[in-house]
Design a protein around this motif. Structure first.
Motif, PDB file in Angstrom:
ATOM      1  N   GLY A   1      37.471 -28.250 -81.559  1.00 49.85           N
ATOM      2  CA  GLY A   1      36.726 -27.906 -80.051  1.00 49.85           C
ATOM      3  C   GLY A   1      35.350 -28.685 -80.186  1.00 49.85           C
ATOM      4  O   GLY A   1      34.432 -28.664 -79.050  1.00 49.85           O
ATOM      5  N   HIS A   2      34.970 -29.336 -81.094  1.00 52.70           N
ATOM      6  CA  HIS A   2      33.712 -30.190 -81.378  1.00 52.70           C
ATOM      7  C   HIS A   2      34.056 -31.601 -81.955  1.00 52.70           C
ATOM      8  O   HIS A   2      34.989 -31.716 -82.645  1.00 52.70           O
ATOM      9  N   ARG A   3      33.150 -32.519 -81.797  1.00 51.89           N
ATOM     10  CA  ARG A   3      33.107 -33.770 -82.587  1.00 51.89           C
ATOM     11  C   ARG A   3      32.114 -33.478 -83.575  1.00 51.89           C
ATOM     12  O   ARG A   3      30.728 -33.533 -83.152  1.00 51.89           O
ATOM     13  N   ILE A   4      32.066 -33.726 -84.742  1.00 49.48           N
ATOM     14  CA  ILE A   4      31.276 -33.781 -85.705  1.00 49.48           C
ATOM     15  C   ILE A   4      30.493 -35.118 -86.089  1.00 49.48           C
ATOM     16  O   ILE A   4      31.121 -36.072 -86.209  1.00 49.48           O
ATOM     17  N   VAL A   5      29.000 -35.127 -85.766  1.00 50.42           N
ATOM     18  CA  VAL A   5      28.341 -36.380 -85.861  1.00 50.42           C
ATOM     19  C   VAL A   5      27.479 -36.274 -87.117  1.00 50.42           C
ATOM     20  O   VAL A   5      26.645 -35.172 -86.947  1.00 50.42           O
ATOM     21  N   ALA A   6      27.688 -36.923 -87.960  1.00 46.44           N
ATOM     22  CA  ALA A   6      26.669 -36.828 -89.277  1.00 46.44           C
ATOM     23  C   ALA A   6      26.045 -37.844 -89.859  1.00 46.44           C
ATOM     24  O   ALA A   6      26.524 -39.231 -89.659  1.00 46.44           O
ATOM     25  N   PHE A   7      24.735 -37.995 -90.157  1.00 47.25           N
ATOM     26  CA  PHE A   7      23.831 -38.957 -90.750  1.00 47.25           C
ATOM     27  C   PHE A   7      24.270 -38.382 -92.497  1.00 47.25           C
ATOM     28  O   PHE A   7      24.085 -37.483 -92.776  1.00 47.25           O
ATOM     29  N   TYR A   8      24.490 -39.586 -93.277  1.00 44.85           N
ATOM     30  CA  TYR A   8      24.838 -39.567 -94.654  1.00 44.85           C
ATOM     31  C   TYR A   8      23.999 -40.053 -95.466  1.00 44.85           C
ATOM     32  O   TYR A   8      23.007 -40.902 -95.035  1.00 44.85           O
ATOM     33  N   GLY A   9      23.741 -39.478 -97.019  1.00 47.06           N
ATOM     34  CA  GLY A   9      22.795 -40.071 -97.806  1.00 47.06           C
ATOM     35  C   GLY A   9      22.151 -38.881 -98.781  1.00 47.06           C
ATOM     36  O   GLY A   9      22.925 -37.932 -98.941  1.00 47.06           O
ATOM     37  N   ASN A  10      20.997 -39.147 -98.925  1.00 49.99           N
ATOM     38  CA  ASN A  10      20.447 -38.073 -99.813  1.00 49.99           C
ATOM     39  C   ASN A  10      18.676 -38.197 -99.595  1.00 49.99           C
ATOM     40  O   ASN A  10      18.182 -39.389 -99.634  1.00 49.99           O
ATOM     41  N   ILE A  11      18.312 -37.113 -99.180  1.00 50.89           N
ATOM     42  CA  ILE A  11      16.702 -37.352 -98.930  1.00 50.89           C
ATOM     43  C   ILE A  11      15.882 -37.875-100.022  1.00 50.89           C
ATOM     44  O   ILE A  11      14.764 -38.195 -99.563  1.00 50.89           O
ATOM     45  N   ARG A  12      16.023 -37.872-101.035  1.00 55.98           N
ATOM     46  CA  ARG A  12      15.244 -38.412-102.225  1.00 55.98           C
ATOM     47  C   ARG A  12      15.683 -39.831-102.581  1.00 55.98           C
ATOM     48  O   ARG A  12      14.975 -40.593-103.419  1.00 55.98           O
ATOM     49  N   SER A  13      16.685 -40.379-101.896  1.00 61.05           N
ATOM     50  CA  SER A  13      17.088 -41.994-102.044  1.00 61.05           C
ATOM     51  C   SER A  13      17.081 -42.525-100.960  1.00 61.05           C
ATOM     52  O   SER A  13      18.003 -42.469-100.043  1.00 61.05           O
ATOM     53  N   LYS A  14      16.430 -43.756-101.048  1.00 63.70           N
ATOM     54  CA  LYS A  14      16.429 -44.708 -99.951  1.00 63.70           C
ATOM     55  C   LYS A  14      17.925 -45.742 -99.742  1.00 63.70           C
ATOM     56  O   LYS A  14      18.283 -46.255 -98.893  1.00 63.70           O
ATOM     57  N   GLY A  15      18.479 -45.766-101.102  1.00 65.13           N
ATOM     58  CA  GLY A  15      19.609 -46.523-101.218  1.00 65.13           C
ATOM     59  C   GLY A  15      20.975 -45.981-101.040  1.00 65.13           C
ATOM     60  O   GLY A  15      21.910 -46.848-100.806  1.00 65.13           O
TER      61      GLY A  15
END
Length: 341
Positions: free
Chosen positions: A84-98
């Motif tokens: 019933g939804h489309r999940i849209v996510a931002f991926y990574g780690n808040i402590r890592s720029k890479g």
């Protein structure tokens, strides 16, 4: 095809032990017992061992049957996010720029970009609500073996809790992603159980960095999970759902090669866990679409996902970052989980 990103920091270990409980026995006396008091005393002194592991398995089976009956009647369990939804996510780690967009840019700048992306997806298919998500790599493959030689580290409690707070403050759900290195799911997932009791917390598992069957450190080869590993994760989440009376969890399983998931037909679905097979490779749109067709469309499990890389999808000559409308027009089935790295 996927970029082997830099590794994050921090290690916590949370132990979880299953124990056997003993209860005093209570049995009926036979004629022989009444004639021999010593025999009665000996029998009464023997404890009855109750296997709590088996009791939990039996309870899970009962809950699974109940979940199945509800799902068959209503189409899904109450509180289910998909379809019933489309999940849209931002991926990574808040402590890592890479590791991805989640930590690459300053927090407010990243969140502003994320809100714009959500709007684009909502406009691309107005009839399907967007469920925003943060997808945080929480147990992270490492280039160094570490003290136990398992090539993985878990984020600190402070980092995990801060990331969950980011999600709650911005009406997001959150995925805690697991890269086991030379460890395995049986030894790693229990570390996340305290967080998974929260209804907004879901999970991802990444075969790319599951190296136990390869015998080399992460990054040397692409790792693999079998259906039995995916089933372990499903059963683990299903138990948490039942024990804590939660809505269904979403489990994302990353994939971009044939060998990353073996025996996919043996994956056993449970209504308490919604499984997303997620096309996790980077490159030009043609390569990404071909991979989706080969490993996601042709080997279906339940729901599908698709990943977009801000940095690496534009690297090949004449390539570009696919737009929401382009993804929806050219992929079948339309993915219900979209992830940006």
């Amino acid at each position: 095809m996927r970029h082997f990103s830099s590794f994050s920091l921090g290690l916590t270990s949370l132990g979880l032990a299953l124990s056997l409980t003993t209860l005093p026995g209570c049995g009926s006396r036979s004629g022989t017992d009444s004639e021999n008091p010593a025999a009665v005393a000996d029998t009464a002194a023997q404890p009855v061992v109750v296997d709590t592991v088996q009791l939990k398995l039996q309870a899970m089976r009962r809950d699974s049957l109940l979940a199945d009956s509800i799902a068959k009647k209503n189409g899904q369990l109450p509180g289910a996010i998909l379809p019933g939804h489309r999940i849209v996510a931002f991926y990574g780690n808040i402590r890592s720029k890479g590791m991805g967009i989640l930590g690459r840019e300053p927090k407010e700048q990243m969140l502003a970009k994320f809100r714009k992306v959500q709007k684009e997806w909502q406009e691309a298919e107005p009839g399907l609500p967007i469920q925003p998500a943060l997808h945080s790599v929480t147990i992270t493959a490492q280039a160094d073996a570490g003290k136990d030689g398992k090539y993985r580290l878990m984020n600190s409690k402070a980092t995990i809790e801060e990331t969950i707070k980011w999600a709650k403050d911005n009406n997001c759900i959150i995925f805690l992603d697991v890269q086991v290195g030379l460890s395995d799911l049986e030894h790693e997932l229990h570390k996340l159980e305290p967080y998974l009791k929260d209804p907004i917390v879901h999970m991802g598992i990444d075969p790319e960095f599951a190296m136990a069957t390869k015998g080399v450190r992460p990054g040397k080869k692409i790792g693999t999970y079998d259906a039995k590993d995916v089933n372990y994760a499903i059963n683990f989440l299903a138990r948490i759902v039942s024990e804590n009376k939660l809505p269904p969890k979403v489990l994302t399983v990353h994939r971009f090669t044939q060998g990353m998931i073996t025996n996919y037909k043996n994956i056993k679905l449970d209504p308490r866990v919604q499984v997303v097979m997620h096309m996790d490779g980077w490159g030009d749109p043609t390569l990404k679409k071909d991979s989706y067709k080969a490993y996601i469309e042709k080997q279906p499990v339940q729901y599908t996902g698709f990943k977009l890389f801000y940095e690496y999808d534009i690297k090949p000559k004449n390539s570009h970052l696919m737009t929401p409308k382009e993804v929806l027009a050219e992929l079948n089935p339309k993915p219900l989980y979209i992830q940006y790295q």
